[in-house]
Design a protein around this motif. Structure first.
Motif, short mmCIF file in Angstrom:
data_model
loop_
_atom_site.label_atom_id
_atom_site.label_comp_id
_atom_site.label_asym_id
_atom_site.label_seq_id
_atom_site.Cartn_x
_atom_site.Cartn_y
_atom_site.Cartn_z
N LEU A 183 1.21 -1.23 0.25
CA LEU A 183 -0.13 -0.36 -0.13
C LEU A 183 0.94 1.49 -0.53
N PHE A 184 1.84 1.07 0.98
CA PHE A 184 2.71 2.27 0.88
C PHE A 184 3.29 2.32 -0.46
N ASN A 185 4.09 0.91 -1.38
CA ASN A 185 4.20 1.44 -2.55
C ASN A 185 3.36 2.38 -3.64
N PHE A 186 1.65 2.14 -3.67
CA PHE A 186 1.31 2.24 -4.54
C PHE A 186 1.02 4.50 -3.67
N LEU A 187 0.51 4.42 -2.64
CA LEU A 187 0.83 5.20 -1.79
C LEU A 187 1.31 6.95 -3.30
N PHE A 188 3.05 6.00 -2.62
CA PHE A 188 4.31 6.29 -3.31
C PHE A 188 4.21 7.20 -4.48
N ILE A 189 4.25 6.15 -5.23
CA ILE A 189 4.48 6.35 -6.41
C ILE A 189 3.21 6.08 -7.28
N LEU A 190 1.90 6.61 -6.42
CA LEU A 190 0.61 7.16 -7.77
C LEU A 190 0.61 8.74 -6.85
N ARG A 191 1.28 8.95 -5.98
CA ARG A 191 2.22 10.80 -5.71
C ARG A 191 2.71 11.60 -6.36
N MET A 192 3.42 10.44 -6.84
CA MET A 192 5.03 10.76 -7.54
C MET A 192 3.90 11.35 -8.92
N VAL A 193 3.95 10.42 -9.56
CA VAL A 193 3.00 10.32 -10.55
C VAL A 193 2.21 11.54 -11.03
N ILE A 194 1.58 11.76 -9.55
CA ILE A 194 0.25 12.48 -10.19
C ILE A 194 0.37 13.59 -8.78
N PRO A 195 1.60 15.15 -9.44
CA PRO A 195 1.85 15.87 -8.52
C PRO A 195 1.34 16.80 -8.55
N PHE A 196 -0.59 16.56 -8.70
CA PHE A 196 -1.21 18.12 -8.55
C PHE A 196 -2.20 18.32 -7.69
N GLU A 197 -1.88 19.27 -7.19
CA GLU A 197 -3.26 19.87 -6.23
C GLU A 197 -4.38 19.62 -7.45
N PHE A 198 -6.01 20.12 -6.09
CA PHE A 198 -7.29 19.73 -6.55
C PHE A 198 -7.65 21.17 -6.05
N GLY A 199 -9.14 21.33 -7.03
CA GLY A 199 -9.19 23.16 -6.60
C GLY A 199 -10.29 22.52 -5.34
N TYR A 200 -10.45 21.60 -5.03
CA TYR A 200 -11.37 21.17 -3.57
C TYR A 200 -10.63 21.02 -2.49
N THR A 201 -9.41 20.82 -2.43
CA THR A 201 -8.54 20.98 -1.40
C THR A 201 -8.25 21.66 -0.06
N PHE A 202 -7.52 21.50 0.74
CA PHE A 202 -7.64 22.72 1.54
C PHE A 202 -6.13 23.08 1.48
N THR A 203 -5.54 24.13 1.20
CA THR A 203 -4.51 24.20 0.98
C THR A 203 -3.74 24.89 1.89
N ILE A 204 -2.17 24.91 2.84
CA ILE A 204 -1.91 25.57 3.99
C ILE A 204 -1.30 26.03 3.18
N LYS A 205 -1.37 27.38 3.77
CA LYS A 205 -0.06 29.19 2.72
C LYS A 205 1.20 28.64 3.57
N SER A 206 2.30 29.07 2.87
CA SER A 206 3.82 29.13 3.83
C SER A 206 4.22 30.50 3.35
N ARG A 207 4.81 30.71 4.68
CA ARG A 207 4.80 32.21 5.28
C ARG A 207 6.81 32.47 4.94
N TYR A 208 7.04 31.57 4.69
CA TYR A 208 8.68 31.14 4.57
C TYR A 208 8.95 31.00 3.65
#
Length: 254
Positions: free
Chosen positions: A50-75
């Motif tokens: 499962l960790f293999n799958f999640l890791f590869i999926l995240r690296m293959v689809i490095p997108f952010e989606f409009g419905y997700t909540f994004t934490i802004k980086s201040r620094y």
């Protein structure tokens, strides 16, 4: 964000950074779980897969989606953004920024990595084609036959090819029982499409050649795939047969 980004998905250098950070967390957790296994703590291989799958999926689809909540980086991200968008010089009244140089290095590196991967693959295929066939064996369901060959120079059994897989054996003197274990192990790799997963990950590695985390994960992923295969090999074996199988692993992987 633009209206399109808020409604769909988008890719930027910041999403690549966040994907890398998430991947690092998944990699760390998987490494900790593997350490538990090596300390004789039982952990099912499906969790690691499962960790293999999640890791590869995240690296293959490095997108952010409009419905997700994004934490802004201040620094951190503002400092990085200021650096990569810094103009280096102007060309035909167009400012050339550091980010463009980084993209060019990325593309050139990926092309070199792809060439290296293809060269190694075709070298192995050529070596396989030159080797003499030692025999054939049926798969676990008995509806397909695979060829196996003995090749001097490899350290452990392997499978090459996706459409017509060929099992490669090192030039060792195996007993009949050891060969039975080896063939079952490699046939499980074929039935699980493990070779396809490894080839696909090599393609992902071509894209992220600059990320040292990707190379570490490749080694970790191989360990997880081997653990899963070993679990399937021994699930129907007796205690004495399991001991014999472990001795076989020690002999081949030492």
């Amino acid at each position: 964000r633009s209206k399109e980004c808020e409604e769909g998905m988008y890719l930027s250098w910041t999403t690549l950074i966040s994907s890398t950070l998430i991947g690092a967390v998944l990699l760390l957790i998987q490494n900790l779980v593997l350490r538990l296994i090596y300390r004789d703590v039982f952990v099912h291989s499906k969790l690691l897969i499962l960790f293999n799958f999640l890791f590869i999926l995240r690296m293959v689809i490095p997108f952010e989606f409009g419905y997700t909540f994004t934490i802004k980086s201040r620094y951190f991200l503002p400092i990085v953004r200021s650096f990569v968008t810094k103009p280096v010089f102007s060309l035909f009244n167009y400012e050339i920024i550091i980010l463009y140089f980084l993209i060019c290095i990325w593309i050139v590196g990926s092309c070199c990595k792809m060439y290296q991967a293809l060269r190694n693959y075709y070298a192995l295929k050529k070596l396989t084609n030159l080797a003499k066939t030692k025999g054939n064996l049926k798969n676990l369901t008995g509806n397909r036959t695979y060829t196996f060959k003995v090749i001097t120079g490899i350290e452990s059994p392997a499978v090459v090819g996706i459409r017509n897989p060929v099992i490669l054996l090192p030039d060792y003197q195996f007993t009949d029982r050891e060969l039975e274990f080896v063939f079952k192990h490699e046939l499980i790799h074929i039935s699980n499409f493990d070779l396809f997963v490894k080839y696909f990950y090599e393609f992902v590695l071509v894209l992220y050649w600059w990320n040292p985390m990707m190379y570490f994960f490749r080694e970790q992923m191989s360990q997880v795939i081997e653990l899963q295969t070993d679990e399937k090999v021994v699930e129907c074996l007796s205690k004495d047969e399991k001991i014999a199988y472990i001795k076989k692993l020690t002999k081949i992987r030492a």
